[in-house]
Design a protein around this motif. Structure first.
Motif, PDB file in Angstrom:
ATOM      1  N   LEU A 280      -2.573  -7.923   5.904  1.00 32.39           N
ATOM      2  CA  LEU A 280      -1.736  -7.418   6.994  1.00 32.39           C
ATOM      3  C   LEU A 280      -0.398  -8.150   7.063  1.00 32.39           C
ATOM      4  CD1 LEU A 280      -4.506  -7.068   9.709  1.00 32.39           C
ATOM      5  CD2 LEU A 280      -3.291  -5.182   8.582  1.00 32.39           C
ATOM      6  N   ASN A 281      -0.431  -9.464   6.881  1.00 30.80           N
ATOM      7  CA  ASN A 281       0.813 -10.236   6.863  1.00 30.80           C
ATOM      8  C   ASN A 281       1.706  -9.752   5.725  1.00 30.80           C
ATOM      9  OD1 ASN A 281       2.035 -12.445   8.369  1.00 30.80           O
ATOM     10  ND2 ASN A 281      -0.032 -13.270   8.443  1.00 30.80           N
ATOM     11  N   ASN A 282       1.109  -9.495   4.577  1.00 32.33           N
ATOM     12  CA  ASN A 282       1.879  -9.001   3.439  1.00 32.33           C
ATOM     13  C   ASN A 282       2.494  -7.639   3.729  1.00 32.33           C
ATOM     14  OD1 ASN A 282       1.258 -11.300   1.975  1.00 32.33           O
ATOM     15  ND2 ASN A 282      -0.417 -10.343   0.861  1.00 32.33           N
ATOM     16  N   LEU A 283       1.744  -6.768   4.429  1.00 30.94           N
ATOM     17  CA  LEU A 283       2.313  -5.473   4.821  1.00 30.94           C
ATOM     18  C   LEU A 283       3.536  -5.676   5.712  1.00 30.94           C
ATOM     19  CD1 LEU A 283      -0.744  -3.165   5.612  1.00 30.94           C
ATOM     20  CD2 LEU A 283       0.812  -3.042   3.666  1.00 30.94           C
ATOM     21  N   GLY A 284       3.436  -6.650   6.608  1.00 31.65           N
ATOM     22  CA  GLY A 284       4.589  -6.969   7.442  1.00 31.65           C
ATOM     23  C   GLY A 284       5.789  -7.358   6.601  1.00 31.65           C
TER      24      GLY A 284
ATOM     25  N   ILE B  19       6.056  -5.885  12.997  1.00 28.72           N
ATOM     26  CA  ILE B  19       5.465  -6.624  14.132  1.00 28.72           C
ATOM     27  C   ILE B  19       3.987  -6.294  14.349  1.00 28.72           C
ATOM     28  CG2 ILE B  19       5.511  -6.832  16.664  1.00 28.72           C
ATOM     29  CD1 ILE B  19       7.565  -8.583  15.650  1.00 28.72           C
ATOM     30  N   PRO B  20       3.578  -5.014  14.419  1.00 22.22           N
ATOM     31  CA  PRO B  20       2.149  -4.746  14.648  1.00 22.22           C
ATOM     32  C   PRO B  20       1.241  -5.339  13.560  1.00 22.22           C
ATOM     33  CG  PRO B  20       3.434  -2.762  15.011  1.00 22.22           C
ATOM     34  CD  PRO B  20       4.367  -3.788  14.423  1.00 22.22           C
ATOM     35  N   TYR B  21       1.716  -5.371  12.320  1.00 20.50           N
ATOM     36  CA  TYR B  21       0.911  -5.967  11.247  1.00 20.50           C
ATOM     37  C   TYR B  21       0.769  -7.476  11.454  1.00 20.50           C
ATOM     38  CZ  TYR B  21       1.286  -1.521   8.812  1.00 20.50           C
ATOM     39  OH  TYR B  21       1.204  -0.195   8.480  1.00 20.50           O
ATOM     40  N   PHE B  22       1.879  -8.128  11.810  1.00 19.36           N
ATOM     41  CA  PHE B  22       1.819  -9.568  12.055  1.00 19.36           C
ATOM     42  C   PHE B  22       0.924  -9.881  13.259  1.00 19.36           C
ATOM     43  CE2 PHE B  22       6.311  -9.889  10.091  1.00 19.36           C
ATOM     44  CZ  PHE B  22       5.793 -10.154   8.828  1.00 19.36           C
ATOM     45  N   ILE B  23       0.998  -9.050  14.283  1.00 16.02           N
ATOM     46  CA  ILE B  23       0.185  -9.284  15.483  1.00 16.02           C
ATOM     47  C   ILE B  23      -1.296  -9.047  15.191  1.00 16.02           C
ATOM     48  CG2 ILE B  23      -0.341  -8.396  17.802  1.00 16.02           C
ATOM     49  CD1 ILE B  23       2.714  -8.163  18.208  1.00 16.02           C
TER      50      ILE B  23
END
Length: 160
Positions: free
Chosen positions: A68-72, A85-89
């Motif tokens: 998810l962080n990588n998607l961000g 932001i939603p991926y990081f959260i």
């Protein structure tokens, strides 16, 4: 080899594959290549969260958080940090669930960078400070330096 031993071997293999995918993602800087490995990491780590082995579930959730962080990062790289932001959260929430302070600090720093990029200085500063506290708690010097650098940048650039 009985079924229990076989399952243990399979679980170790899955864990090794997840870790290998993560290392490939970190080692490859080609923007056309590493996102493909990230998709594989996401798919496999999502699937393995259904395992009956608690260790595999924890590892797969950790790797899913990384995915998810990588998607961000992918969205930030495309110039659309709002989508990041939603991926990081979501990554942050998984790391909170797991008690992974390093992952929490990493995600908070990423969220802070997006807010800084968007000109939301107070929010950015808040996330950088939260990140710093966690890096200090786990004695991660590199993370502390990163957070302090970001906080210093805000104070320097915005006269706080």
């Amino acid at each position: 080899m009985d079924m229990s031993q076989a399952q243990g071997t399979i679980n170790q293999t899955y864990q090794a594959i997840l870790e290998a995918l993560n290392h490939l993602i970190e080692a490859i800087s080609d923007e056309d290549v590493w996102p493909k490995y990230n998709e594989q990491l996401g798919a496999l780590s999502f699937k393995l969260q259904k395992s009956s082995d608690k260790k595999i579930v924890k590892v797969s959730k950790t790797m899913y958080s990384t995915y998810l962080n990588n998607l961000g990062f992918i969205w930030v790289g495309k110039g659309n940090s709002t989508i990041a932001i939603p991926y990081f959260i979501e990554s942050l929430n998984i790391d909170i669930e797991l008690g992974n302070l390093y992952g929490q600090a990493y995600s908070e720093n990423n969220i802070g960078m997006v807010y800084l990029d968007e000109g939301q200085i107070d929010s950015a500063l808040s996330y950088f400070q939260r990140s710093l506290k966690k890096y200090q708690k786990i004695k991660n010097k590199k993370g502390q330096a990163l957070s302090l650098n970001n906080i210093g940048y805000i104070y320097s650039k915005h006269g706080l």
